[in-house]
Scaffold this active site. Structure first.
Site, PDB file in Angstrom:
ATOM      1  N   SER A 122       0.824  -1.203   0.000  1.00 42.24           N
ATOM      2  CA  SER A 122       0.000   0.000   0.000  1.00 42.24           C
ATOM      3  C   SER A 122       0.865   1.263   0.000  1.00 42.24           C
ATOM      4  O   SER A 122       1.650   1.474  -0.922  1.00 42.24           O
ATOM      5  CB  SER A 122      -0.954  -0.056   1.198  1.00 42.24           C
ATOM      6  OG  SER A 122      -1.926   0.950   1.131  1.00 42.24           O
ATOM      7  N   HIS A 145      -2.477  -1.366  -4.612  1.00 42.51           N
ATOM      8  CA  HIS A 145      -3.936  -1.441  -4.693  1.00 42.51           C
ATOM      9  C   HIS A 145      -4.543  -0.049  -4.576  1.00 42.51           C
ATOM     10  O   HIS A 145      -3.864   0.901  -4.160  1.00 42.51           O
ATOM     11  CB  HIS A 145      -4.508  -2.370  -3.615  1.00 42.51           C
ATOM     12  CG  HIS A 145      -4.249  -1.911  -2.208  1.00 42.51           C
ATOM     13  ND1 HIS A 145      -4.876  -0.819  -1.643  1.00 42.51           N
ATOM     14  CD2 HIS A 145      -3.410  -2.385  -1.250  1.00 42.51           C
ATOM     15  CE1 HIS A 145      -4.456  -0.650  -0.405  1.00 42.51           C
ATOM     16  NE2 HIS A 145      -3.561  -1.585  -0.141  1.00 42.51           N
TER      17      HIS A 145
END
Length: 241
Positions: A122, A145
């Site tokens: 992330s 993501h």
């Protein structure tokens, strides 16, 4: 007199060790200087969740950006520190806090190298690419993501525009500091074929290098060798100037 001096020296060494242990425990940071060239190299570990304006649960391992930012500013103002090694094993965390740390690392004038260990997921992705050169161990993972929000989210067009703006900041930073294009990062972020219940891509070791996110696979030895080479190059440039 000699015995007293010896005891005083031992007490001083013990105090220094205790302060170093406390610094590692509280901030995950340490200045290394026992290398062959006696260079001062700062070690920054980004572990667990990157904590933002709100405190994470007490049992969670966190990296607090309000601790890291002042330390980075202090490093930039310290001519004795010649380089910095960043160790990453993070699940992600607060977007603004993570980007703030990444921007600070990227703007340091000293040579910097990062090493992804267990994972850098992330917001850990821009943190990993923020240094001058990056490594990942063969079993290390990186997860790219879309931005996720916690708590209540208002289902309005402005909300989705805000999400897109945050994602654009992340994609722009990553593509600007790694050998990967904006569109490639976005494609990894919005991939629908890998994660059954989510969008995104998980890259393991050499896959992150092949995609252009990370420069090279390697471990702590390779990371230190590269950092010393970068410092050597910097010192040669300074002598010529």
């Amino acid at each position: 007199m000699n015995q007293n001096s010896s005891q005083d020296q031992k007490n001083t060494e013990k105090e220094i060790e205790e302060k170093q242990d406390q610094k590692i425990e509280e901030y995950g940071q340490l200045t290394l200087e026992e290398n062959q060239k006696r260079r001062k190299i700062h070690l920054l570990s980004i572990i667990g969740e990157v904590e933002g304006h709100e405190n994470a649960p007490g049992s969670s391992k966190t990296t607090k950006y309000d601790h890291v930012l002042p330390q980075l500013a202090s490093l930039e103002d310290n001519d004795e520190v010649k380089g910095m090694l960043v160790l990453l094993n993070t699940s992600g965390g607060d977007v603004d806090a993570g980007l703030a740390i990444a921007e600070m690392i990227a703007s340091l004038s000293m040579p910097t190298v990062s090493l992804v260990l267990g994972g850098s997921h992330s917001i850990g992705v821009p943190l990993a690419v923020s240094t001058d050169y990056s490594f990942i161990v063969p079993t290390g993972t990186m997860m790219v993501h879309p931005v996720r929000m916690t708590g209540m989210v208002i289902g309005a067009s402005q909300t989705y525009e805000y999400f897109e703006m945050i994602q654009d900041r992340i994609i722009s930073f990553v593509s600007g500091h790694a050998s990967i294009s904006y569109d490639q990062v976005k494609a990894l972020m919005l991939n629908t074929k890998m994660l059954t219940r989510d969008l995104g891509t998980v890259l393991v070791g050499s896959e992150a290098v092949e995609q252009g996110l990370i420069d090279e696979t390697g471990g702590i030895r390779e990371a230190f060798l590269k950092l010393h080479r970068l410092i050597d190059e910097r010192e040669k440039e300074e002598k010529k100037a």
